[in-house]
Design an enzyme around this catalytic site. Structure first.
Site, PDB file in Angstrom:
ATOM      1  N   ASP A  12       7.353  97.458  39.021  1.00 28.32           N
ATOM      2  CA  ASP A  12       8.616  98.191  39.217  1.00 28.32           C
ATOM      3  C   ASP A  12       8.415  99.383  40.139  1.00 28.32           C
ATOM      4  O   ASP A  12       7.300  99.872  40.325  1.00 28.32           O
ATOM      5  CB  ASP A  12       9.161  98.666  37.872  1.00 28.32           C
ATOM      6  CG  ASP A  12       8.235  99.660  37.179  1.00 28.32           C
ATOM      7  OD1 ASP A  12       7.001  99.478  37.278  1.00 28.32           O
ATOM      8  OD2 ASP A  12       8.736 100.598  36.538  1.00 28.32           O
ATOM      9  N   GLU A  13       9.501  99.847  40.707  1.00 28.86           N
ATOM     10  CA  GLU A  13       9.555 101.093  41.484  1.00 28.86           C
ATOM     11  C   GLU A  13       8.435 101.205  42.512  1.00 28.86           C
ATOM     12  O   GLU A  13       7.857 102.280  42.714  1.00 28.86           O
ATOM     13  CB  GLU A  13       9.530 102.296  40.524  1.00 28.86           C
ATOM     14  CG  GLU A  13      10.756 102.320  39.612  1.00 28.86           C
ATOM     15  CD  GLU A  13      10.708 103.424  38.569  1.00 28.86           C
ATOM     16  OE1 GLU A  13      11.779 103.956  38.231  1.00 28.86           O
ATOM     17  OE2 GLU A  13       9.616 103.749  38.066  1.00 28.86           O
ATOM     18  N   ALA A  14       8.133 100.086  43.178  1.00 33.43           N
ATOM     19  CA  ALA A  14       7.101 100.090  44.225  1.00 33.43           C
ATOM     20  C   ALA A  14       7.744 100.493  45.549  1.00 33.43           C
ATOM     21  O   ALA A  14       7.705  99.751  46.546  1.00 33.43           O
ATOM     22  CB  ALA A  14       6.450  98.718  44.318  1.00 33.43           C
TER      23      ALA A  14
END
Length: 530
Positions: free
Chosen positions: A335-337
């Site tokens: 996530d949230e890369a």
């Protein structure tokens, strides 16, 4: 004169009898808790018959004699002895009295791997199941049918009565999880064990441990030792941090297994990796290690996708953690890369998922995994919320239609770190305020438009720790919302009803008081007066 004496004698006996009846009608004759007043709601309840009274002569019978069943019996004895003051010997001798934990028997096969049947009458309470996990879950129901004072560690007055009737119970979903973030703030082995005991009460069967993030790496690995010794040396706010040795991690895994929870370890990649990048300069594209990070911003870090050493690192990490973890799943984050380009993200996930499979595990990723190419059998954990775009929801639903399993953890329903309301002293509110009713009032089977109901493997309640650093903090944010998520995972959809649930939830308050659980007394719930 004789008649007068006889009259007064009979009068005295009558008065004495009335006094005895009145005394027995007070606390000792208090009605036991109704069979259906438990969380999660059982699949089937048939009340009726004479209650069972647990007393000084009660034995716990485990006629099967298997080691696992005996362990469940010993666990139950350990729960009951302090408050009751009774010996409660555990025996493998069969019998028709006492508390009987029975593996097998007519009709039990239909209960599945985790289901149980509980029958209560004047002489005995019998819990039957196909497997020990079912016995254990039945024991949790039994605990809730006894008075709340059972949770105290000192001897309490009885009576210890269990309502007559029967319960037949099986879970709706096989995956019923809770996540604990030990990366933002580190929690000790004993603190994790305390949470495990609380999860087990509500038939949660997966403990997802978020072991790495920008702020800390929490497990020692032989192949990359600085991950723990340096990357684990701090936490949010600049505290000293900490990490689990392999023996610590095994202790958590074993303790969870004794409560019929499976540990799901998570190493978040390719983002949320600053602790790793700070520990080993070669994992950075520029070859320079950034400083350790103790803030709470997200999305600024990334493993270097083109470098070969990145995949050597991933292979070593997955190999060592897989060897320590007997469970089926290994979580790879994803996530949230925001600092990883889309092409690099897809390339990274395409290379990492086969590594997980090589070491015998099934990959779970946050739902951004569906923007790459989920491997066959992979599971996506959906954490979107009302503000999540229609396109992102559609992407997840399409992956589900193509065979990707779903764990549902909508942030504005299931994230236990969201504030209850604007006055909550702990937690965050980027997904909104999550009241007790909001966390309970949704249906996992129909939540995500376009996703088939049979793609949902279960639910999970994540607890992120940016603002949490003690067990009291964990409990305040988890209770009273966690039992609602547990019920969504276990109980049939037809039992879902907020008005009746809030009454059952209110009855848990005295139990938490007795157990020393620090919970939020939500005004939505009609708690008994203390």
């Amino acid at each position: 004169m004789r008649r007068r004496r006889l009259f007064f004698s009979l009068l005295l006996l009558t008065v004495a009898g009335l006094g005895t009846s009145a005394a027995s009608a007070r606390p000792s004759a208090a009605a036991p808790a109704p069979l259906g007043r438990v969380i999660p709601a059982p699949a089937s309840v048939r009340p009726g018959g004479t209650p069972y009274t647990l007393d000084a002569h009660t034995r716990i019978r485990v006629p099967d004699g298997s080691a696992e069943a005996r362990r469940v019996g010993a666990y139950l004895a350990g729960v009951l002895r302090p408050a009751t003051g009774y010996r409660l010997p555990v025996t493998t001798k069969d019998g028709r009295d006492g508390i009987v934990l029975r593996l097998g028997g007519p009709g039990t096969r239909a209960l599945g791997a985790e289901g149980y049947r509980l029958s209560s009458g004047a002489r005995a309470v019998t819990i039957s199941a196909v497997r020990p996990a079912g016995l254990f879950h039945g024991v949790q129901t039994l605990r809730q049918l006894l008075p709340a004072s059972l949770g105290r560690r000192t001897e309490q007055p009885g009576p210890w009565r269990i309502a007559g009737g029967s319960i037949a119970d099986t879970p709706r979903y096989a995956y019923r999880g809770a996540m604990l973030d030990v990366s933002r703030h580190f929690f000790t082995v004993d603190q994790v064990k305390r949470y495990i005991d609380q999860l087990a009460m509500y038939k949660i069967n997966k403990l997802h441990l978020h072991l790495s993030d920008d702020q800390g790496w929490r497990i020692a690995l032989k192949s990359w030792p600085r991950l723990a010794t340096y990357g684990g040396s701090t936490q949010v706010g600049g505290g000293e941090g900490g990490y689990y040795t392999k023996d610590d991690y095994r202790e958590i895994v074993d303790y969870a297994a004794s409560r019929y929870l499976t540990v799901v370890p998570e190493i978040d990649m390719p983002g949320h990796t600053n602790a790793a990048l700070a520990s080993y300069a070669e994992l950075n594209c520029n070859g320079q290690a950034p400083p350790l990070y103790t803030g709470t911003n997200v999305g600024f870090s990334s493993l270097c996708v083109p470098k070969k050493v990145t995949y050597d690192f991933v292979d070593d990490v997955v190999r060592e953690i897989a060897a320590l973890t007997p469970g089926r799943y290994l979580h790879i984050g994803g996530d949230e890369a925001h600092s990883t380009s889309h092409d690099d993200y897809v390339a990274f996930m395409d290379k990492v998922q086969p590594v997980v499979a090589k070491y015998g595990k099934t990959a779970i990723g946050w739902h951004q995994l569906t923007g790459a190419h989920p491997a066959k059998g992979a599971v996506a954990q959906y954490w979107g919320y009302d503000a999540t775009s229609a396109a992102e929801r559609k992407q997840v639903a399409e992956a589900a239609r193509n065979g990707t399993g779903l764990i549902l953890s909508p942030a504005d329903r299931a994230y236990l770190d969201m504030k209850y309301d604007k006055d909550t002293p702990l937690g965050l509110h980027w997904a909104g305020y999550v009241s007790v009713q909001r966390s309970y009032d949704w249906n996992p089977g129909t939540y995500l438009d376009g996703a088939p109901g049979n793609a949902v493997v279960g639910v999970e309640a994540p607890l992120w720790s940016e603002t949490l650093s003690t067990s009291a903090h964990i409990e305040y944010m988890a209770f009273p919302r966690l039992p609602g998520i547990a019920e969504l995972g276990w109980s049939p959809a037809g039992t879902h009803d907020w008005p009746s649930y809030r009454e059952r939830l209110a009855a848990q308050g005295p139990r938490w008081d007795a157990l020393g659980i620090h919970y939020f007394r939500s005004p939505e719930v009609p708690w008994p007066r203390r």
